[in-house]
Write a protein that holds these residues in place. Structure first.
Motif, short mmCIF file in Angstrom:
data_model
loop_
_atom_site.label_atom_id
_atom_site.label_comp_id
_atom_site.label_asym_id
_atom_site.label_seq_id
_atom_site.Cartn_x
_atom_site.Cartn_y
_atom_site.Cartn_z
N LYS A 79 34.00 39.59 26.60
CA LYS A 79 34.27 38.46 27.34
C LYS A 79 35.49 37.77 27.26
CE LYS A 79 29.84 36.12 28.97
NZ LYS A 79 28.91 35.04 28.74
N GLU A 93 37.77 43.76 34.46
CA GLU A 93 37.97 42.16 34.36
C GLU A 93 36.77 41.41 34.24
OE1 GLU A 93 39.57 38.69 34.08
OE2 GLU A 93 40.93 40.50 34.64
N ASP A 94 36.64 40.77 33.30
CA ASP A 94 35.26 39.99 33.24
C ASP A 94 34.71 39.22 34.22
OD1 ASP A 94 33.09 39.98 30.94
OD2 ASP A 94 33.18 37.92 31.47
N ALA A 95 35.47 38.70 34.70
CA ALA A 95 35.00 37.63 36.03
C ALA A 95 34.67 38.23 37.09
CB ALA A 95 36.24 36.61 36.33
N GLU A 136 31.15 39.59 36.16
CA GLU A 136 30.18 38.01 36.22
C GLU A 136 29.78 38.20 37.55
OE1 GLU A 136 29.74 36.35 33.36
OE2 GLU A 136 27.97 34.93 34.56
N ARG A 153 40.75 27.42 35.77
CA ARG A 153 40.09 28.72 36.17
C ARG A 153 38.54 28.74 36.62
NH1 ARG A 153 42.89 31.02 30.62
NH2 ARG A 153 44.96 30.67 31.60
N VAL A 170 34.77 31.94 41.30
CA VAL A 170 33.78 33.11 41.24
C VAL A 170 34.28 34.00 42.17
CG1 VAL A 170 32.09 31.53 40.45
CG2 VAL A 170 32.72 31.54 42.85
#
Lengths: 695, 695
Positions: free
Chosen positions: B255, B273-275, B278, B613, B616
């Motif tokens: 993360k 890429e963590d986002a 998510e 940041r 979503v």
């Protein structure tokens, strides 16, 4: 209250009594008047125990007395376990007999309504007049674990007692306290004192905490709070913990709407505004936890290991995955995860060529095949100088026979490098737990909980480093002008030495034009009236005006609009001020909190305050250092520190202003609230652009 | 891949083999080739077990064969436990012998560098050509708990096996998987399968999860992920879980920066890429947990209780304090805490006059003195119709003899009102745990963890209610114009049916003046050039212009500024557009993710995207329903739903636009990225004001 040596001694008599009487003592061990007697007798209390019962000459094998006044003195502590109707008289008897402290289990007082409150108030008077200290009524009492004093009827003691340790626990709720005690016992977490305060007629949460701050057997304090009626007392208690360097971990309920409703229906105490509590906790370096589990995790770690001297954490892991997870958790909770030095990495790689060495040190499960490598590797990263704490994850090895060797390794490294905290995560056998705890190393089953506890300890340590003393400056009290308008408010604040915008207050549109010319550049013109709150809504503000003509025309429009749209309002001319641009607009507020007195609020302007409620509080007065911490608590702090297309804001100037405001607020009993909105944060300085004062 | 029935059957042969060979079988139980043989023999596997070893005619008492090709067939599964240098040949032998599945423990492949990767690639080819399925290399294998198949050398099994249950566990890390297994065993949490995927040469995390989604013995899946190389495969797996209505709880590491660095140094897999991860997790209703403890809490609760049918939770508590704490936690985690009906409250008060009844029902510790009241009160609030789940906090009573009576009460109420989930928090004795779990009631020691688990189950339930299917519309692929400028981009988006601002693209300042006159009101004039990115920085944008003269003059200044400050840039005239005001400015972006292909980003404009940041993601395409969920995930959502001085934004129009954009992104392989910034959210509709397209 404990500033007074005598009062401290009085509480010593309550919490460390050499003799305990039980009023309403019963032969039946399960009865409320039988249980404490049974606990005191059976669990090894060394002092005198005196049953009081008008009907029996002997209770549970001890000689009993009809009234406490008949019993041989001196009696330090009396437990009152009689129905509410008899409780006031029993308390008076204690006072007459010279008893120093009373624990009253009896319920049926302030918690049931007015009549009960009246009786409670009578008891308060008896305590004050006689000087005895009263715990309760409607409480579960307390335990002094070391001296085996069980002044409680809590049934949880029947299942066993938590080990003796260095954590003092204070709870406003008896049931909650009983649960926390059971959890501590089951987890083997050591306690010094367990205190429940009930209705707090006399001795409350705050004073109990304050007393524990002076107790040499207590290093860490855990509190459970529902409300607070004495803000000054609470602040004194929190300050005592901070001064003693004892971590205080608090679970304060009533955070959300549902919680607050439930709290109001449950307790007689007033629930304060949660955001203000949050600010007070931050200010006094109280670690606020969300659950009893988190409270105990942090208190356990602190009581076994003490505090780390900094924020840097190193990881030793037999699982790469667990290493990543711990590193993620560490960064998310404000810890630094620095890379180990090249020299250390090389030394580890010489021994364990397949290791990942940057940090986490992923030593892999195969390290067991290289004798001695495990201890050496842990020793190397610990002595590397890059970390203040090392967390080792050894998977389920704590359950295996090999575990005890690892426990020895960790203990050895802990002894070699005493400045670096060691924490271990594994499923531990009881022997493993005992071995590492004896070496000052706490153990957690879950690696994330280990890291979160370390993050909490590091945060407590940071808080203890902060300058907590507000400057000695004694500002002149601020008097809110009659019919206070914006120019009057700004002038009053300017007179206090605060940076306010260079504005002109004029009577007519023509004068506004002239003021604009004098000020030069772009200006704003606003209506001045003590009766108009939202000036923009009635066309009372015009922005970005340039030169005499534009300003004069705007002034005319504004006066006309005010006359038309706010017909009853008192008008006091116009205000002209230069348009100023900065990094970001902020809000500084002052309000008088019913519990804590004057508090200061800080937030970023506009949507951040209003829609997103991104604000922080502190009780006034406070230092610049504290104000720095406060500013950094707003979630949108990056708008000040990393603004787009600008240098960072001058946080020092903002902090100075906040501290100044806090001193003025503390010195000005006539100031009910103040609203400085916006305060412009600039790359150099801060400036109050608009202000509202209420008395 | 499991869309194909044959492939599902192939995996059945791997995970439910009727015969297992061990290549590299050893007589020494602690050796990597001895351990699985020992586990299979000693723990009761009913199928055939065939040791393969060229040097011994018998291993651990079983007849052994020199090569798997010599052994009597058919052989479903072979475990390869030989050094890396022999592993490729062993795999080829398996292929030749018609083995259906292979678990390869051997390490020394992609994880050690190029040479190993080449060997791994050879093995991949063997698997593909022969059709056998390969788990590993460099993995700890798997366990099928029901059939007692221990195709693993994980030492944790020596200490005992987790009970049989309905949770399937898949881990990319063997060590992490081993720890999770130990924790489950110690907590008594039942598992169906335990799978570690190692280097994933063939069978990976995604396909293992997908197979568990089809396994009738598995209701809930827990995953541990470090990276993903096959985005489509992962999405298929997540979709299979969602379609099967099986909760999937994932712990995905990497993360934060430190975590991502550690992950990169540990695994051969690419960390996405963590986002974006998510966003994918949200989209497929994967519950992302931060720790193994949280994973197991949620999976345990779901496997025992199933999912609640809604968000409303009622509390039954013997401690007011714990009730407030649980209510706080519930609201903070998105649960509703409705008041019980007056009728129910009155009925409870008739029995227990001292109770607090709104919700939490604080029945107090004294309820034990009223026979039957406890069960009746719990029954009343459960049947009240106001709650989907009831959480009971009974302090430490689960340890006492009284506990079993309470367990019976809860089980009875659960049976009476099967539509309402029951969860209990107490310190449980093993008998208590067994009794409530048998009735479908999970038990948690910590009340907050109980509430958090309920919140997670409710969130999973909400996700399962969402329409997951993107519309069938097949938009024409968007082709990014050559030398794409803002007017070309807006025109291209407009042609796709997206709402774009009504702009004019003109060649000269004079034409800009005319366009301004035609458009009326205030306008913006901007430079048009494919080479100028930040137009404002070179004076290429003027706002708030009114009428022909102002616009023309601005056009002249802009053209002059562009010529002076961007001398090399290709200029293509000017763009004129009306100034539009709305509720808030948003950003919609498209980018092509290396793992997941086209993804769509949403955020609120300005500081919310850049400094905070607050954005979503979702993989394209997705439905409007999904877009609604996406919009509500931004932290600053109140700026759209509760704007100051305006009606709320038209979230429906934004959601429609986002879904449309996602469909275009999915249909347009030539679109590398798109940046619609700002998109104006209005009280009625949404409008793209500026856009940038890249091919």
């Amino acid at each position: 209250m404990l500033d007074n040596g005598k009062q401290r001694a009085d509480l010593d008599a309550v919490f460390r009594p050499r003799s305990v009487a039980v009023i309403g003592a019963s032969d039946t061990e399960s009865k409320i008047g039988g249980t404490p007697l049974y606990y005191l007798r059976s669990r090894g209390y060394a002092g005198r125990v005196i049953p009081i019962n008008p009907k029996a000459p002997e209770i549970q094998g001890l000689p009993a007395y009809a009234n406490i006044k008949d019993a041989p003195g001196p009696i330090d502590l009396a437990i009152i376990a009689v129905p509410a109707s008899l409780a006031v008289q029993a308390l008076q008897d204690c006072a007459d007999a010279g008893v120093k402290g009373v624990v009253m289990f009896s319920s049926g007082f302030a918690e049931i309504g007015e009549e009960g409150a009246a009786a409670q108030s009578q008891m308060q008077d008896i305590a004050r007049k006689s000087g005895l200290r009263l715990m309760g009524p409607n409480c579960l009492g307390f335990m002094n674990i070391e001296e085996k004093i069980f002044a409680t009827f809590a049934p949880v003691v029947k299942a066993g007692v938590a080990p003796k340790g260095r954590i003092g626990l204070v709870s406003q709720s008896g049931a909650f306290g009983g649960f926390a005690f059971s959890v501590a016992r089951e987890r083997g977490i050591g306690l010094s004192y367990w205190i429940t305060t009930g209705n707090e007629a006399d001795l409350g949460f705050a004073e109990s905490v304050e007393w524990l701050a002076t107790d040499p057997g207590t290093d860490v304090i855990v509190g459970y709070m529902e409300g607070c009626r004495d803000g000054d007392g609470l602040r004194r208690a929190l300050d005592a913990c901070r001064k003693a360097g004892k971590p205080l971990v608090v679970c304060k309920v009533g955070k959300t709407e549902a919680g607050a409703k439930a709290a109001a229906s449950h307790t007689a105490a007033l629930a304060g505004e949660d955001a203000v509590f949050e600010g007070i906790f931050r200010q006094y370096n109280v670690l606020r936890a969300d659950s009893i589990e988190e409270c105990l995790d942090i208190a356990y770690a602190a009581s076994i290991a003490g505090l780390p001297s900094g924020n840097r954490v190193g990881f030793y892991t037999v699982s790469g995955g667990a290493g990543v997870l711990m590193a993620d958790t560490a960064e998310a909770h404000g810890l630094d995860v620095p890379e180990f030095t090249r020299a250390t990495q090389d030394k580890v790689l010489e021994m364990v060529p397949f290791a990942g060495t940057r940090n986490p040190l992923d030593i892999t499960g195969q390290v067991g095949q290289i004798p001695g490598a495990s201890r050496k590797a842990l020793g190397l990263i610990t002595a590397d100088g890059t970390c203040d704490t090392v967390v080792s994850f050894i998977s389920a090895a704590g359950l295996s026979p090999l575990g005890l060797e690892i426990a020895e390794d960790i203990a050895a490294v802990r002894a070699q490098s005493p400045d670096v905290l060691q924490v271990v995560s594994t499923l531990p056998s009881p022997e493993f737990r005992k071995a590492v705890e004896a070496a000052g190393v706490p153990v957690f089953e879950d690696p994330n909980r280990a890291v979160k506890a370390v993050a909490a300890l590091a945060r407590i340590n940071r808080g203890f480093q902060r300058t907590d003393t507000a400057p000695d400056a004694q500002p002149t009290p601020l008097t809110v002008p009659e019919a206070c308008t914006e120019p009057l408010a700004l002038a009053a604040l300017g007179k206090q030495g605060l940076p306010v915008v260079d504005f002109r207050h004029v009577a007519t549109a023509a004068e506004a034009g002239q003021a604009a010319e004098e000020l030069g550049g772009r200006v704003v013109v606003k209506i001045v009236s003590p009766d108009i709150g939202h000036k923009s809504d009635i066309g009372g503000v015009e922005l970005n005006l340039s030169g005499r003509a534009e300003a004069e025309a705007a002034g005319e429009r504004i006066l006309a609009a005010a006359g038309a749209k706010a017909p009853g309002a008192r008008l006091d001319g116009l205000m002209v001020a230069p348009m100023r641009r900065g990094v970001a607009e902020c809000v500084i507020g002052v309000q008088r909190d019913p519990t804590f007195g004057p508090v200061v609020m800080f937030g970023l302007g506009g949507v951040h305050v209003e829609a997103l409620r991104d604000v922080v509080f502190r009780a006034a007065p406070f230092s610049e250092d504290e104000a720095h911490a406060m500013i950094h608590e707003v979630r949108a702090i990056r708008l000040l520190t990393h603004p787009r297309g600008s240098d960072p804001a001058d946080i020092g100037a903002l902090a100075r202003l906040l501290s100044q405001v806090s001193q003025i607020a503390a010195a000005s009993p006539g100031l009910e609230s103040a609203d400085m909105n916006p305060v412009l944060a600039m790359t150099d300085g801060a400036l109050i652009l608009d202000a509202l004062l209420l008395d």
